[in-house]
Design a protein around this motif. Structure first.
Motif, mmCIF file in Angstrom:
data_model
loop_
_atom_site.group_PDB
_atom_site.id
_atom_site.type_symbol
_atom_site.label_atom_id
_atom_site.label_comp_id
_atom_site.label_asym_id
_atom_site.label_seq_id
_atom_site.Cartn_x
_atom_site.Cartn_y
_atom_site.Cartn_z
ATOM 1 N N UNK A 118 0.821 -1.207 0.000
ATOM 2 C CA UNK A 118 0.000 0.000 0.000
ATOM 3 C C UNK A 118 0.858 1.261 0.000
ATOM 4 N N UNK A 119 2.048 1.133 0.610
ATOM 5 C CA UNK A 119 2.853 2.310 0.949
ATOM 6 C C UNK A 119 3.130 3.224 -0.251
ATOM 7 N N UNK A 120 3.724 2.665 -1.304
ATOM 8 C CA UNK A 120 4.100 3.508 -2.436
ATOM 9 C C UNK A 120 2.875 4.087 -3.129
ATOM 10 N N UNK A 121 1.814 3.273 -3.190
ATOM 11 C CA UNK A 121 0.590 3.733 -3.826
ATOM 12 C C UNK A 121 0.019 4.924 -3.063
ATOM 13 N N UNK A 122 -0.029 4.777 -1.738
ATOM 14 C CA UNK A 122 -0.561 5.872 -0.910
ATOM 15 C C UNK A 122 0.302 7.117 -1.042
ATOM 16 N N UNK A 123 1.614 6.895 -1.093
ATOM 17 C CA UNK A 123 2.553 8.010 -1.203
ATOM 18 C C UNK A 123 2.250 8.826 -2.458
ATOM 19 N N UNK A 124 2.129 8.127 -3.593
ATOM 20 C CA UNK A 124 1.870 8.833 -4.852
ATOM 21 C C UNK A 124 0.482 9.458 -4.852
ATOM 22 N N UNK A 125 -0.493 8.715 -4.317
ATOM 23 C CA UNK A 125 -1.848 9.247 -4.287
ATOM 24 C C UNK A 125 -1.895 10.504 -3.421
ATOM 25 N N UNK A 126 -1.192 10.447 -2.278
ATOM 26 C CA UNK A 126 -1.181 11.589 -1.376
ATOM 27 C C UNK A 126 -0.554 12.814 -2.024
ATOM 28 N N UNK A 127 0.489 12.601 -2.839
ATOM 29 C CA UNK A 127 1.176 13.731 -3.467
ATOM 30 C C UNK A 127 0.354 14.333 -4.599
ATOM 31 N N UNK A 128 -0.518 13.511 -5.214
ATOM 32 C CA UNK A 128 -1.117 13.969 -6.463
ATOM 33 C C UNK A 128 -2.632 14.096 -6.398
ATOM 34 N N UNK A 129 -3.253 13.500 -5.385
ATOM 35 C CA UNK A 129 -4.704 13.547 -5.334
ATOM 36 C C UNK A 129 -5.372 12.530 -6.244
ATOM 37 N N UNK A 130 -4.579 11.608 -6.848
ATOM 38 C CA UNK A 130 -5.184 10.571 -7.682
ATOM 39 C C UNK A 130 -5.924 9.576 -6.794
ATOM 40 N N UNK A 131 -6.974 8.968 -7.368
ATOM 41 C CA UNK A 131 -7.742 7.969 -6.623
ATOM 42 C C UNK A 131 -7.005 6.637 -6.624
ATOM 43 N N UNK A 132 -7.146 5.862 -5.552
ATOM 44 C CA UNK A 132 -6.591 4.512 -5.541
ATOM 45 C C UNK A 132 -7.714 3.524 -5.837
ATOM 46 N N UNK A 133 -7.555 2.744 -6.907
ATOM 47 C CA UNK A 133 -8.555 1.745 -7.265
ATOM 48 C C UNK A 133 -7.995 0.361 -6.979
ATOM 49 N N UNK A 134 -8.804 -0.475 -6.315
ATOM 50 C CA UNK A 134 -8.379 -1.847 -6.076
ATOM 51 C C UNK A 134 -9.009 -2.736 -7.143
ATOM 52 N N UNK A 135 -8.172 -3.292 -8.001
ATOM 53 C CA UNK A 135 -8.653 -4.215 -9.028
ATOM 54 C C UNK A 135 -8.147 -5.618 -8.708
ATOM 55 N N UNK A 136 -8.918 -6.618 -9.102
ATOM 56 C CA UNK A 136 -8.541 -8.009 -8.843
ATOM 57 C C UNK A 136 -7.949 -8.606 -10.112
ATOM 58 N N UNK A 137 -6.762 -9.186 -9.973
ATOM 59 C CA UNK A 137 -6.132 -9.803 -11.142
ATOM 60 C C UNK A 137 -6.430 -11.288 -11.204
ATOM 61 N N UNK A 138 -7.042 -11.828 -10.151
ATOM 62 C CA UNK A 138 -7.337 -13.260 -10.141
ATOM 63 C C UNK A 138 -8.687 -13.500 -9.486
ATOM 64 N N UNK A 139 -9.322 -14.568 -9.892
ATOM 65 C CA UNK A 139 -10.572 -14.982 -9.261
ATOM 66 C C UNK A 139 -10.315 -15.193 -7.767
ATOM 67 N N UNK A 140 -11.150 -14.580 -6.920
ATOM 68 C CA UNK A 140 -11.021 -14.760 -5.484
ATOM 69 C C UNK A 140 -10.129 -13.740 -4.804
ATOM 70 N N UNK A 141 -9.466 -12.880 -5.572
ATOM 71 C CA UNK A 141 -8.590 -11.885 -4.955
ATOM 72 C C UNK A 141 -9.407 -10.891 -4.139
ATOM 73 N N UNK A 142 -10.637 -10.620 -4.570
ATOM 74 C CA UNK A 142 -11.600 -9.876 -3.758
ATOM 75 C C UNK A 142 -12.844 -10.756 -3.673
ATOM 76 N N UNK A 143 -13.617 -10.604 -2.588
ATOM 77 C CA UNK A 143 -14.762 -11.506 -2.423
ATOM 78 C C UNK A 143 -15.759 -11.421 -3.582
ATOM 79 N N UNK A 144 -15.864 -10.239 -4.205
ATOM 80 C CA UNK A 144 -16.853 -10.072 -5.280
ATOM 81 C C UNK A 144 -16.496 -10.893 -6.513
ATOM 82 N N UNK A 145 -15.192 -11.164 -6.702
ATOM 83 C CA UNK A 145 -14.761 -11.867 -7.918
ATOM 84 C C UNK A 145 -14.761 -13.363 -7.669
ATOM 85 N N UNK A 146 -15.961 -13.954 -7.629
ATOM 86 C CA UNK A 146 -16.083 -15.365 -7.283
ATOM 87 C C UNK A 146 -15.734 -16.315 -8.419
ATOM 88 N N UNK A 147 -15.961 -15.900 -9.660
ATOM 89 C CA UNK A 147 -15.563 -16.741 -10.787
ATOM 90 C C UNK A 147 -15.053 -15.843 -11.913
#
Lengths: 303, 433
Positions: A257-286
């Protein structure tokens, strides 16, 4: 139309199932959850698939467990991502002592077969710095159009080891591809607002995803796959963010999280969590809901 | 330049704070000869944070910090109680075991958690580059209070009394240490914290005693931090690891320079050692070249890398042309491959999309370029290997001769002289006494 088709398909599957009642399902081992999900889509209840890497872990750095050798012992097929993504699988197969699961064996399925690979940099394993990515970017399942090729490879392998049920598997694949095509039309529409908008990712995961959905990943936080960012690289990223007006930084749940937060904090960009694999987030069941989730996040962020 | 300063001033301030407190602690650590205690405590703190994480506390929350601190204080008690735990084995053995067991236990715990392996990597290499101002604001006052406490208790801590009072002072020391390490490892990682602790204090003790060693350690630590941060920026390297290596280099230089301050004899002795080492390297390289000219020749490779012109010594004009051309072609292929890659990447979102066949064609071009580049690199290697094989006797003999010139010759006389020198010295001191 879609509903009618689905009904017919379910009916067909039900009939096949009735015909094959009492048969033992085929035991298949997949290295990742994505392959597991695709295999289940093709094989239905005739296959019983286990995946080796837990969905939240990084498959490129996975350390196999003793249990994994046991899982290979009675596997009818071994599905792997290939493209140097799950290199540890070779060692595991050697330990299991089953030749037919090793490279070139009849029960060995390299799902990268016939995929058009992106980011090809080297010709051998272990290019300079970080973990491979030398033979091309291995995250090819993130292009849903590639699922057609992957399931084709799977179907061919299933027909090889379980010829009597080949028709059943083919029906399963056709039905899945039909659903996939419907979904892809919906995804293409939903993702439109995000197309071409500059984003930054942590790891170079999204090449195929970007190509399919026309997304602009302007840079990665890792200078090379697996290498943490250096100060001058971070300074360069800050410039890119400012110059191209980058609005989103994409990370996977298992990335730091650290580097992402650092850049987001400096720039105001949004942080988006995307899943690269099935099951990486609960919503991505298949496999399909993996894209439902990712496209949903992007559509929400850029609406 | 302004980019670099904007990015690095905060890591620099954090480094200064860390050097400040760790040098003070390091002096005690070196005196007590418990070098690896910070690794053990840091790992225990990380284990506490991991346990908190598994129990549902967020990373870097007060809950996770409380668990870290609790684990650390318990370990501090254990360490205070085991100063002479067996009388036969040094406490360092116990400290080492605490370190590896805590590390392994953390691995077992995070096995199933997302961010697990990432979490452990972070603990090791830390994140000094992206640490925030808010984190500095939290640790700076804590370090100041602990630093002051250590200063006022320095006599007690140095004395290491036995009995109950001794136990309390030991516990006090380990507790201070634990509090510092818990926060500093979260900031900078185990490796960097270890060099902050040991290197400045060791250099301070090399050159001075008491408060002066502290001041020397601070100065060296700050200079090394600046050098590490600057190098990491200039050479585009990960910051934490670069700083660790720079601190190591600084310690080596400080150790090498020390004889300069300790009179002519010590200097002469270290020059002798240096000459023996250089001779050894030269002679071994010469023999190695004669024996296996086609194998890797580390000495020649390094020299040629630093001074490419050195190749003119043994390559003919024609070989040089072939070599340089191959080098130019390899670079050209690399650039062309990069350009193709960049074009494909751009086509993902702008302009006309490429279909799978076009992508495959690009990939096969890329593979050919890479193959051709490898071919050119092979040509370079082959040209060098052949020239080395041809010239191996001359080059090898030259290396051995260079070694012979540098060697402190003749051995036995030098050794004898050193003996008599020591004898005279001793005689003189005795006479003075």
């Amino acid at each position: 139309m879609g509903a009618a088709l689905r009904f017919l398909a379910v009916l067909a599957v039900a009939l096949w199932t009735a015909g094959a009642a009492g048969q033992q399902p085929l035991r298949v081992v997949a290295t990742t959850t994505d392959l597991k999900s695709l295999m289940e889509a093709v094989g239905g209840n005739r296959v019983q698939v286990v995946s080796l890497v837990p969905p939240q872990l990084d498959a490129e750095d996975y350390q196999p467990k003793p249990q994994d050798v046991a899982r290979l012992r009675d596997a009818a097929l071994l599905l792997r991502v290939g493209a140097d993504y799950d290199l540890w699988a070779d060692k595991l197969v050697r330990q299991s002592g089953r030749r037919e699961l090793a490279r070139g064996g009849e029960r060995y399925v390299d799902c990268s077969f016939s995929i058009a690979l992106l980011d090809v940099r080297g010709t051998e394993v272990g290019a300079s710095g970080g973990h491979a990515h030398g033979n091309g970017n291995p995250h090819y399942w993130l292009d849903p159009a590639n699922a057609e090729i992957i399931t084709g490879t799977m179907l061919e392998a299933l027909a090889r080891v379980d010829a009597p049920n080949a028709k059943f598997y083919e029906a399963g694949r056709t039905q899945f591809l039909q659903r996939l095509r419907d979904k892809m039309r919906a995804w293409d529409q939903a993702v439109a607002p995000a197309q071409g908008k500059p984003m930054i990712a942590y790891h170079n995961t999204w090449a195929y995803f970007a190509r399919r959905f026309r997304l602009n990943f302007a840079a990665t936080i890792e200078p090379r796959p697996g290498v943490p960012p250096t100060p001058s690289h971070l300074a360069g990223l800050k410039n890119i963010i400012k110059k191209q007006n980058v609005m989103a930084i994409v990370r996977q749940p298992n990335e730091p999280l650290k580097h992402v937060q650092f850049l987001a904090g400096k720039s105001g960009a949004k942080v988006l969590v995307l899943a690269a694999s099935v099951g990486a987030v609960p919503e991505a069941g298949d496999y399909l809901s993996l894209f439902d989730y990712n496209i949903g996040v992007l559509a929400q962020a850029f609406k | 330049m302004s980019d670099a300063i904007a990015l690095l001033w905060l890591p620099f301030c954090i480094s200064v704070a860390l050097v400040g407190i760790h040098t003070a602690l390091g002096l005690h650590v070196l005196r007590r000869n418990i070098i690896f205690v910070d690794l053990a405590l840091a790992q225990i703190a990380a284990l506490g944070a991991t346990v908190a994480f598994m129990l549902g506390h967020a990373v870097n929350s007060s809950g996770s910090y409380a668990y870290s601190l609790l684990f650390t204080l318990i370990t501090a008690m254990v360490l205070a109680s085991t100063r002479a735990w067996s009388g036969r084995i040094s406490q360092e053995a116990l400290i080492g075991v605490i370190y590896v067991v805590a590390a392994a236990a953390a691995f077992l715990l995070v096995e199933k958690a997302p961010q697990g392996t990432e979490h452990i990597k972070q603990v090791l290499t830390g994140n000094i580059l992206t640490a925030g101002l808010d984190e500095l604001m939290v640790v700076a006052p804590v370090y100041a209070v602990i630093g002051a406490a250590l200063w006022f208790a320095r006599a007690r801590l140095a004395h290491q009394a036995s009995g109950v009072a001794g136990w309390w002072w030991d516990f006090f020391f380990y507790a201070c240490f634990g509090v510092v390490v818990t926060s500093s490892v979260a900031l900078a990682g185990v490796l960097l914290v270890f060099v902050f602790l040991i290197v400045p204090a060791a250099i301070g003790l090399l050159y001075a005693d008491g408060a002066r060693s502290l001041v020397i350690g601070w100065a060296v630590g700050v200079v090394a931090s600046v050098a590490g941060l600057a190098l990491s920026y200039a050479w585009d390297l990960p910051t934490g690891s670069t700083m660790v290596c720079v601190f190591g280099a600084v310690l080596a230089v400080a150790g090498a320079l020390r004889p300069l301050l300790r009179g002519r004899q010590a200097l002469a002795r270290s020059v002798t050692v240096l000459r023996v080492v250089i001779t050894g390297v030269l002679v071994l390289s010469g023999i190695w070249l004669c024996a296996l000219p086609r194998a890797d020749q580390p000495l020649l490779d390094v020299v040629e890398r630093v001074v490419p012109e050195a190749r003119t010594l043994y390559l003919t004009a024609q070989e040089r042309t072939i070599h340089d051309e191959a080098e130019a072609y390899a670079e050209r292929y690399r650039r062309q491959a990069e350009q193709l890659n960049a074009r494909e990447a751009a086509s993902r979102w702008q302009g006309a999309a490429l279909d799978d066949n076009e992508v495959r064609r690009i990939s096969s071009f890329l593979k050919s370029y890479n193959e051709m580049r490898k071919g050119e690199e092979f040509v370079q290697r082959e040209v060098r290997s052949r020239a080395r094989t041809r010239n191996r006797w001359v080059l090898g003999l030259a290396l051995v001769l260079c070694g012979a010139l540098i060697v402190p010759w003749p051995w036995w006389r030098l050794r004898g002289r050193q003996h008599t020198g020591d004898g005279q010295e001793r005689g003189r001191t005795a006479g003075l006494g």
